[in-house]
Design a protein around this motif. Structure first.
Motif, PDB file in Angstrom:
ATOM      1  N   GLU A 314      23.455 -16.749 -20.748  1.00 12.96           N
ATOM      2  CA  GLU A 314      24.059 -16.329 -22.020  1.00 12.96           C
ATOM      3  C   GLU A 314      23.901 -14.818 -22.235  1.00 12.96           C
ATOM      4  O   GLU A 314      24.635 -14.220 -23.026  1.00 12.96           O
ATOM      5  CB  GLU A 314      23.429 -17.109 -23.172  1.00 12.96           C
ATOM      6  CG  GLU A 314      23.826 -18.589 -23.156  1.00 12.96           C
ATOM      7  CD  GLU A 314      22.976 -19.444 -24.084  1.00 12.96           C
ATOM      8  OE1 GLU A 314      22.041 -18.899 -24.724  1.00 12.96           O
ATOM      9  OE2 GLU A 314      23.238 -20.670 -24.157  1.00 12.96           O
ATOM     10  N   ARG A 315      22.936 -14.233 -21.515  1.00 16.67           N
ATOM     11  CA  ARG A 315      22.711 -12.784 -21.621  1.00 16.67           C
ATOM     12  C   ARG A 315      23.317 -12.029 -20.429  1.00 16.67           C
ATOM     13  O   ARG A 315      23.174 -10.807 -20.327  1.00 16.67           O
ATOM     14  CB  ARG A 315      21.208 -12.503 -21.677  1.00 16.67           C
ATOM     15  CG  ARG A 315      20.524 -13.068 -22.920  1.00 16.67           C
ATOM     16  CD  ARG A 315      19.027 -12.821 -22.856  1.00 16.67           C
ATOM     17  NE  ARG A 315      18.337 -13.326 -24.045  1.00 16.67           N
ATOM     18  CZ  ARG A 315      17.356 -12.680 -24.679  1.00 16.67           C
ATOM     19  NH1 ARG A 315      16.950 -11.489 -24.235  1.00 16.67           N
ATOM     20  NH2 ARG A 315      16.765 -13.199 -25.731  1.00 16.67           N
ATOM     21  N   GLY A 316      23.925 -12.791 -19.504  1.00 12.87           N
ATOM     22  CA  GLY A 316      24.613 -12.148 -18.383  1.00 12.87           C
ATOM     23  C   GLY A 316      23.782 -11.968 -17.123  1.00 12.87           C
ATOM     24  O   GLY A 316      24.031 -11.032 -16.355  1.00 12.87           O
ATOM     25  N   PHE A 317      22.819 -12.886 -16.901  1.00 14.47           N
ATOM     26  CA  PHE A 317      21.966 -12.808 -15.699  1.00 14.47           C
ATOM     27  C   PHE A 317      21.845 -14.188 -15.056  1.00 14.47           C
ATOM     28  O   PHE A 317      22.009 -15.211 -15.719  1.00 14.47           O
ATOM     29  CB  PHE A 317      20.550 -12.328 -16.055  1.00 14.47           C
ATOM     30  CG  PHE A 317      20.486 -11.002 -16.760  1.00 14.47           C
ATOM     31  CD1 PHE A 317      20.437  -9.817 -16.053  1.00 14.47           C
ATOM     32  CD2 PHE A 317      20.477 -10.940 -18.154  1.00 14.47           C
ATOM     33  CE1 PHE A 317      20.373  -8.591 -16.704  1.00 14.47           C
ATOM     34  CE2 PHE A 317      20.418  -9.728 -18.819  1.00 14.47           C
ATOM     35  CZ  PHE A 317      20.366  -8.551 -18.091  1.00 14.47           C
ATOM     36  N   GLN A 318      21.497 -14.196 -13.764  1.00  9.20           N
ATOM     37  CA  GLN A 318      21.214 -15.465 -13.086  1.00  9.20           C
ATOM     38  C   GLN A 318      20.134 -15.270 -12.032  1.00  9.20           C
ATOM     39  O   GLN A 318      20.213 -14.351 -11.216  1.00  9.20           O
ATOM     40  CB  GLN A 318      22.475 -16.032 -12.419  1.00  9.20           C
ATOM     41  CG  GLN A 318      22.259 -17.404 -11.790  1.00  9.20           C
ATOM     42  CD  GLN A 318      23.522 -17.963 -11.158  1.00  9.20           C
ATOM     43  OE1 GLN A 318      24.631 -17.513 -11.460  1.00  9.20           O
ATOM     44  NE2 GLN A 318      23.379 -18.925 -10.274  1.00  9.20           N
ATOM     45  N   ILE A 319      19.113 -16.136 -12.079  1.00 11.82           N
ATOM     46  CA  ILE A 319      18.093 -16.179 -11.031  1.00 11.82           C
ATOM     47  C   ILE A 319      18.226 -17.518 -10.311  1.00 11.82           C
ATOM     48  O   ILE A 319      19.170 -18.276 -10.564  1.00 11.82           O
ATOM     49  CB  ILE A 319      16.667 -15.972 -11.598  1.00 11.82           C
ATOM     50  CG1 ILE A 319      16.303 -17.089 -12.589  1.00 11.82           C
ATOM     51  CG2 ILE A 319      16.543 -14.590 -12.242  1.00 11.82           C
ATOM     52  CD1 ILE A 319      14.836 -17.090 -13.010  1.00 11.82           C
ATOM     53  N   SER A 320      17.282 -17.836  -9.445  1.00 11.97           N
ATOM     54  CA  SER A 320      17.402 -19.039  -8.621  1.00 11.97           C
ATOM     55  C   SER A 320      16.209 -19.958  -8.809  1.00 11.97           C
ATOM     56  O   SER A 320      15.066 -19.496  -8.884  1.00 11.97           O
ATOM     57  CB  SER A 320      17.503 -18.625  -7.146  1.00 11.97           C
ATOM     58  OG  SER A 320      18.119 -19.619  -6.387  1.00 11.97           O
ATOM     59  N   ASN A 321      16.488 -21.250  -8.892  1.00 11.63           N
ATOM     60  CA  ASN A 321      15.413 -22.236  -8.943  1.00 11.63           C
ATOM     61  C   ASN A 321      14.712 -22.294  -7.586  1.00 11.63           C
ATOM     62  O   ASN A 321      15.160 -21.698  -6.612  1.00 11.63           O
ATOM     63  CB  ASN A 321      15.987 -23.613  -9.298  1.00 11.63           C
ATOM     64  CG  ASN A 321      14.990 -24.502 -10.032  1.00 11.63           C
ATOM     65  OD1 ASN A 321      13.798 -24.481  -9.716  1.00 11.63           O
ATOM     66  ND2 ASN A 321      15.464 -25.264 -10.994  1.00 11.63           N
ATOM     67  N   GLY A 322      13.603 -23.009  -7.534  1.00 13.95           N
ATOM     68  CA  GLY A 322      12.948 -23.256  -6.256  1.00 13.95           C
ATOM     69  C   GLY A 322      13.871 -24.052  -5.346  1.00 13.95           C
ATOM     70  O   GLY A 322      14.724 -24.805  -5.824  1.00 13.95           O
ATOM     71  N   TYR A 323      13.714 -23.890  -4.032  1.00 18.20           N
ATOM     72  CA  TYR A 323      14.629 -24.524  -3.078  1.00 18.20           C
ATOM     73  C   TYR A 323      14.073 -25.864  -2.618  1.00 18.20           C
ATOM     74  O   TYR A 323      12.914 -25.976  -2.232  1.00 18.20           O
ATOM     75  CB  TYR A 323      14.852 -23.611  -1.869  1.00 18.20           C
ATOM     76  CG  TYR A 323      15.966 -24.061  -0.964  1.00 18.20           C
ATOM     77  CD1 TYR A 323      17.273 -23.609  -1.161  1.00 18.20           C
ATOM     78  CD2 TYR A 323      15.735 -24.949   0.085  1.00 18.20           C
ATOM     79  CE1 TYR A 323      18.315 -24.027  -0.336  1.00 18.20           C
ATOM     80  CE2 TYR A 323      16.763 -25.376   0.916  1.00 18.20           C
ATOM     81  CZ  TYR A 323      18.057 -24.910   0.698  1.00 18.20           C
ATOM     82  OH  TYR A 323      19.079 -25.334   1.510  1.00 18.20           O
ATOM     83  N   GLY A 324      14.921 -26.889  -2.626  1.00 12.21           N
ATOM     84  CA  GLY A 324      14.545 -28.194  -2.088  1.00 12.21           C
ATOM     85  C   GLY A 324      13.340 -28.791  -2.794  1.00 12.21           C
ATOM     86  O   GLY A 324      13.350 -28.989  -4.017  1.00 12.21           O
ATOM     87  N   SER A 325      12.292 -29.051  -2.032  1.00 12.79           N
ATOM     88  CA  SER A 325      11.081 -29.680  -2.583  1.00 12.79           C
ATOM     89  C   SER A 325      10.351 -28.775  -3.572  1.00 12.79           C
ATOM     90  O   SER A 325       9.474 -29.235  -4.306  1.00 12.79           O
ATOM     91  CB  SER A 325      10.129 -30.068  -1.445  1.00 12.79           C
ATOM     92  OG  SER A 325       9.714 -28.915  -0.737  1.00 12.79           O
ATOM     93  N   LEU A 326      10.703 -27.493  -3.607  1.00 12.94           N
ATOM     94  CA  LEU A 326      10.052 -26.551  -4.516  1.00 12.94           C
ATOM     95  C   LEU A 326      10.796 -26.403  -5.848  1.00 12.94           C
ATOM     96  O   LEU A 326      10.396 -25.603  -6.693  1.00 12.94           O
ATOM     97  CB  LEU A 326       9.917 -25.175  -3.850  1.00 12.94           C
ATOM     98  CG  LEU A 326       9.035 -25.107  -2.596  1.00 12.94           C
ATOM     99  CD1 LEU A 326       9.037 -23.701  -2.033  1.00 12.94           C
ATOM    100  CD2 LEU A 326       7.617 -25.566  -2.901  1.00 12.94           C
ATOM    101  N   LYS A 327      11.863 -27.190  -6.036  1.00 13.00           N
ATOM    102  CA  LYS A 327      12.618 -27.092  -7.285  1.00 13.00           C
ATOM    103  C   LYS A 327      11.700 -27.310  -8.479  1.00 13.00           C
ATOM    104  O   LYS A 327      10.919 -28.273  -8.508  1.00 13.00           O
ATOM    105  CB  LYS A 327      13.755 -28.116  -7.308  1.00 13.00           C
ATOM    106  CG  LYS A 327      14.659 -27.974  -8.527  1.00 13.00           C
ATOM    107  CD  LYS A 327      15.796 -28.976  -8.518  1.00 13.00           C
ATOM    108  CE  LYS A 327      16.669 -28.780  -9.759  1.00 13.00           C
ATOM    109  NZ  LYS A 327      17.759 -29.778  -9.835  1.00 13.00           N
TER     110      LYS A 327
END
Length: 357
Positions: A314-327
């Motif tokens: 909503e503020r114009g940014f995106q990061i990434s969740n943990g991958y696979g089992s690290l979600k």
């Protein structure tokens, strides 16, 4: 609203680079196409610090990874994996009926060069595959030390995935003894996805000549022979749009920003995110082997990562969740390509505000 991407690819692409992709087409069998592809190859040698030939493929990095392990394993491959993308080498080998053994390292740890030595000392292997920078865990393997080990075994072809680190972290390919070093456009180089590039040493070429059934589209030996014969033209139609943009971006990296400055900027950005992570959370991975292009943060506060990303969006940014089992156990912040220090600080300020840190 466009979200600024702080994920491990695709990355933010400069408007000038995107504009180059809209240039009118040229004939892919023309002298102009040869000159374009030769110029890209010459500049990629500088990025890789190599004298080897450069091969370009209209695929993601996975395409050349598959081509490398299939074309250059005559006996058996040893695959060293520190996460999801390292394991992909092994899955590619098995899918192509290539004999391979998987050496998995505990998540968050780097490859121990001594373990590579032990494996190669058995004499079972004529190829070793390693990921330089593992985006699923935020680990950067000690590729120089591993290279010194591999040099003890002259019959072993050394292939390295530098998809998420080339042009962002310095690796001198020839000095490390790497035979095939692979990257793609949508990470540190700073282009849209769709093209991959690799080095191809004389040792790799000689090995490929001994391997039958190398495939067709991803036959690296065929690509090599064709560009020698046809003046840097390729057997099938390449993505000229990517090449226009890549040619422009390589000139920017080498002659405007400067390669060493680019490496230094990536290190500075990595330090900023690590310091922030250690102050507010914890780093997930071994501190002695941290990536310069993506930081994996341990979710010690048990925040809702998806909710954080929604608020960031909503503020114009995106990061990434943990991958696979690290979600949800971790989240990842990428700092690569043409991302600037001030962009990163703005992101972290917004995360602080959302989480009340």
């Amino acid at each position: 609203m466009h979200k600024k991407l702080f994920i491990p690819g695709p990355v933010e692409v400069r408007p000038e680079v995107l504009a180059k992709m809209a240039e009118p087409m040229i004939g892919h069998r023309s002298k102009d196409a040869s000159a374009l592809q030769r110029r890209i190859s010459d500049n990629m040698r500088k990025i890789f610090f190599t004298e080897s030939e450069i091969l370009i493929s209209t695929t993601s990095g996975s395409g050349l990874m598959e081509g490398a392990i299939r074309c250059c394993t005559a006996k058996k491959a040893a695959v060293f994996s520190v996460g999801a993308f390292g394991k992909r080498w092994y899955e590619m080998a098995v899918s192509n009926n290539v004999q391979a053994d998987l050496y998995e390292v505990e998540m968050g740890k780097a490859v121990d060069p001594e373990e590579v030595d032990k494996a190669l000392a058995t004499g079972e292997y004529d190829l070793v595959a390693v990921t330089h920078n593992e985006t699923s865990t935020g680990i950067m393997n000690p590729i120089e030390e591993i290279g010194e080990i591999v040099k003890k075994y002259p019959e072993v072809v050394f292939i390295v995935d530098m998809v998420s680190s080339a042009a962002g972290s310095k690796v001198e390919v020839d000095k490390c003894g790497i035979d095939i070093c692979i990257t793609s456009t949508q990470k540190c180089i700073g282009l849209p996805p769709g093209m991959s590039i690799c080095t191809f040493s004389e040792k790799a070429r000689k090995r490929a000549e001994q391997v039958p059934n190398r495939g067709y589209y991803l036959d690296l030996l065929q690509l090599y022979k064709y560009i020698q014969k046809k003046d840097y033209q390729y057997p099938s139609t390449p993505s000229l749009s990517h090449m226009f943009a890549l040619d422009y971006q390589l000139d920017y990296i080498l002659n405007e920003e400067g390669l060493e400055n680019r490496f230094a900027r990536h290190k500075e950005m990595a330090k900023i995110v690590r310091d922030w992570a250690e102050k507010n959370f914890e780093l997930y991975s071994d501190k002695n082997h941290l990536s310069n292009t993506v930081t994996n943060v341990k979710n010690t506060k048990n925040i809702d990562v998806s909710a954080l990303n929604k608020a960031l969006g909503e503020r114009g940014f995106q990061i990434s969740n943990g991958y696979g089992s690290l979600k949800d156990k971790t989240f990842r912040i990428a700092h690569m390509a043409d991302c600037k220090v001030e962009d990163l600080k703005e992101l972290l300020k917004n995360i602080d505000e959302i989480l009340g840190l």
